[in-house]
Design a protein around this motif. Structure first.
Motif, PDB file in Angstrom:
ATOM      1  N   ALA A 170       0.813  -1.221   0.000  1.00 12.29           N
ATOM      2  CA  ALA A 170       0.000   0.000   0.000  1.00 12.29           C
ATOM      3  C   ALA A 170       0.842   1.265   0.000  1.00 12.29           C
ATOM      4  O   ALA A 170       0.393   2.309  -0.465  1.00 12.29           O
ATOM      5  CB  ALA A 170      -0.934  -0.005   1.206  1.00 12.29           C
ATOM      6  N   THR A 171       2.060   1.177   0.511  1.00 12.81           N
ATOM      7  CA  THR A 171       2.894   2.380   0.593  1.00 12.81           C
ATOM      8  C   THR A 171       3.746   2.613  -0.646  1.00 12.81           C
ATOM      9  O   THR A 171       4.409   3.635  -0.740  1.00 12.81           O
ATOM     10  CB  THR A 171       3.821   2.319   1.828  1.00 12.81           C
ATOM     11  OG1 THR A 171       4.640   1.157   1.729  1.00 12.81           O
ATOM     12  CG2 THR A 171       3.009   2.280   3.106  1.00 12.81           C
TER      13      THR A 171
ATOM     14  N   GLN B  34       2.204   1.546  -7.704  1.00 14.60           N
ATOM     15  CA  GLN B  34       2.206   0.369  -8.570  1.00 14.60           C
ATOM     16  C   GLN B  34       3.123   0.638  -9.756  1.00 14.60           C
ATOM     17  O   GLN B  34       2.925   1.587 -10.505  1.00 14.60           O
ATOM     18  CB  GLN B  34       0.796   0.038  -9.052  1.00 14.60           C
ATOM     19  CG  GLN B  34       0.763  -1.245  -9.861  1.00 14.60           C
ATOM     20  CD  GLN B  34      -0.632  -1.663 -10.266  1.00 14.60           C
ATOM     21  OE1 GLN B  34      -1.615  -1.008  -9.948  1.00 14.60           O
ATOM     22  NE2 GLN B  34      -0.724  -2.764 -10.982  1.00 14.60           N
TER      23      GLN B  34
ATOM     24  N   PRO C  13      -7.062  -0.079  -8.244  1.00 11.33           N
ATOM     25  CA  PRO C  13      -6.297   0.765  -7.313  1.00 11.33           C
ATOM     26  C   PRO C  13      -6.675   0.551  -5.845  1.00 11.33           C
ATOM     27  O   PRO C  13      -5.801   0.535  -4.973  1.00 11.33           O
ATOM     28  CB  PRO C  13      -6.616   2.195  -7.772  1.00 11.33           C
ATOM     29  CG  PRO C  13      -6.966   2.054  -9.213  1.00 11.33           C
ATOM     30  CD  PRO C  13      -7.684   0.730  -9.304  1.00 11.33           C
ATOM     31  N   SER C  14      -7.953   0.336  -5.563  1.00 12.48           N
ATOM     32  CA  SER C  14      -8.343   0.113  -4.171  1.00 12.48           C
ATOM     33  C   SER C  14      -7.891  -1.263  -3.694  1.00 12.48           C
ATOM     34  O   SER C  14      -7.555  -1.440  -2.518  1.00 12.48           O
ATOM     35  CB  SER C  14      -9.849   0.299  -3.980  1.00 12.48           C
ATOM     36  OG  SER C  14     -10.565  -0.611  -4.768  1.00 12.48           O
TER      37      SER C  14
ATOM     38  N   TRP D   4      -5.111  -2.632  -4.637  1.00 11.97           N
ATOM     39  CA  TRP D   4      -3.688  -2.408  -4.362  1.00 11.97           C
ATOM     40  C   TRP D   4      -3.527  -1.813  -2.958  1.00 11.97           C
ATOM     41  O   TRP D   4      -2.747  -2.308  -2.151  1.00 11.97           O
ATOM     42  CB  TRP D   4      -3.091  -1.487  -5.421  1.00 11.97           C
ATOM     43  CG  TRP D   4      -1.645  -1.152  -5.230  1.00 11.97           C
ATOM     44  CD1 TRP D   4      -1.127  -0.144  -4.446  1.00 11.97           C
ATOM     45  CD2 TRP D   4      -0.518  -1.812  -5.801  1.00 11.97           C
ATOM     46  NE1 TRP D   4       0.243  -0.136  -4.512  1.00 11.97           N
ATOM     47  CE2 TRP D   4       0.642  -1.160  -5.340  1.00 11.97           C
ATOM     48  CE3 TRP D   4      -0.385  -2.895  -6.674  1.00 11.97           C
ATOM     49  CZ2 TRP D   4       1.922  -1.550  -5.718  1.00 11.97           C
ATOM     50  CZ3 TRP D   4       0.896  -3.279  -7.058  1.00 11.97           C
ATOM     51  CH2 TRP D   4       2.022  -2.615  -6.571  1.00 11.97           C
ATOM     52  N   ARG D   5      -4.293  -0.758  -2.685  1.00 15.21           N
ATOM     53  CA  ARG D   5      -4.185  -0.088  -1.371  1.00 15.21           C
ATOM     54  C   ARG D   5      -4.613  -1.011  -0.231  1.00 15.21           C
ATOM     55  O   ARG D   5      -4.056  -0.953   0.864  1.00 15.21           O
ATOM     56  CB  ARG D   5      -5.007   1.196  -1.361  1.00 15.21           C
ATOM     57  CG  ARG D   5      -4.399   2.313  -2.208  1.00 15.21           C
ATOM     58  CD  ARG D   5      -5.143   3.631  -2.044  1.00 15.21           C
ATOM     59  NE  ARG D   5      -6.552   3.557  -2.388  1.00 15.21           N
ATOM     60  CZ  ARG D   5      -7.052   3.662  -3.615  1.00 15.21           C
ATOM     61  NH1 ARG D   5      -6.236   3.854  -4.642  1.00 15.21           N
ATOM     62  NH2 ARG D   5      -8.346   3.592  -3.817  1.00 15.21           N
TER      63      ARG D   5
ATOM     64  N   GLU E  80      -4.222  -4.163  -0.299  1.00 15.53           N
ATOM     65  CA  GLU E  80      -3.285  -5.287  -0.375  1.00 15.53           C
ATOM     66  C   GLU E  80      -4.003  -6.621  -0.544  1.00 15.53           C
ATOM     67  O   GLU E  80      -3.581  -7.649  -0.038  1.00 15.53           O
ATOM     68  CB  GLU E  80      -2.350  -5.299   0.846  1.00 15.53           C
ATOM     69  CG  GLU E  80      -1.521  -4.041   0.922  1.00 15.53           C
ATOM     70  CD  GLU E  80      -0.561  -3.990   2.086  1.00 15.53           C
ATOM     71  OE1 GLU E  80      -0.908  -4.494   3.182  1.00 15.53           O
ATOM     72  OE2 GLU E  80       0.548  -3.448   1.908  1.00 15.53           O
TER      73      GLU E  80
END
Length: 190
Positions: free
Chosen positions: A15-16, A19, A70-71, A73-74, A76
């Motif tokens: 998340a940090t 991508q 994207p969400s 990814w954030r 995880e």
């Protein structure tokens, strides 16, 4: 209750980081964009992709699918990339599930019908695998496919995923339950 083993990849790692776009032997893996919707709709209109991915998508569903990456990814929970040749989307590859503390993911992929037979899937899978082990720090990546899908078995083998066995009745497909081949790579594999 505390665990006795340390997390393989600490939660918050994915998340940090932004991508990345990844080079893939003449191709590029890049984050999905809203303007990729026509390629996604075309992919999920293909009978083979419908058979093996067990879904279809209309325009609105494709837009929602693209906007969810994207969400994920954030959160995880997953990470997806468009596989591109120049600016053209030719396929997808993803970490469809992620368990960072266990250092484990499962991959999925597809290639548009017009671009099959060019080893796009194994090149994309090899690039994602290298990044997942080298940059993210995963320990194990699994790949499952129907025993009735020899093309996916070939992709797994070309990308260095060793066969581990058969999961009986492991996945419901449009035509019923399929046994699933399980392949995997470890970060210690050559």
């Amino acid at each position: 209750m505390p665990l006795l083993a340390e997390d393989v990849v600490p939660p918050g790692t994915l998340a940090t980081m932004p991508q990345p776009a990844l080079p893939a032997d003449g191709l590029t893996l890049r984050p999905w964009r809203a303007e990729d919707r026509p390629a996604v709709v075309a992919a999920y209109a293909d009978p083979a992709i419908q058979q093996w991915h067990c879904r279809t998508m209309n325009d609105d569903e494709a837009a929602a699918w693209l906007s969810a990456w994207p969400s994920r990814w954030r959160a995880e929970s997953g990470a997806g990339w468009a596989v591109t040749d120049g600016e053209e989307v030719v396929g997808q590859v993803s970490l469809r599930t992620l368990d960072l503390p266990a250092g484990l993911a499962e991959v999925s992929y597809w290639v548009l019908p017009s671009r099959r037979g060019l080893r796009i899937a194994p090149r994309a899978l090899a690039a994602l695998t290298a990044w997942s082990f080298g940059s993210l720090g995963l320990h194990r990546i699994e790949l499952r496919h129907s025993v009735s899908n020899p093309n996916s078995c070939r992709v797994a083998t070309l990308a260095g995923y060793a066969p581990e066995g058969v999961q009986r009745g492991g996945c419901m497909h449009p035509d019923g339950w399929h046994d699933m081949h399980l392949h995997a790579r470890l970060d210690t594999d050559p």
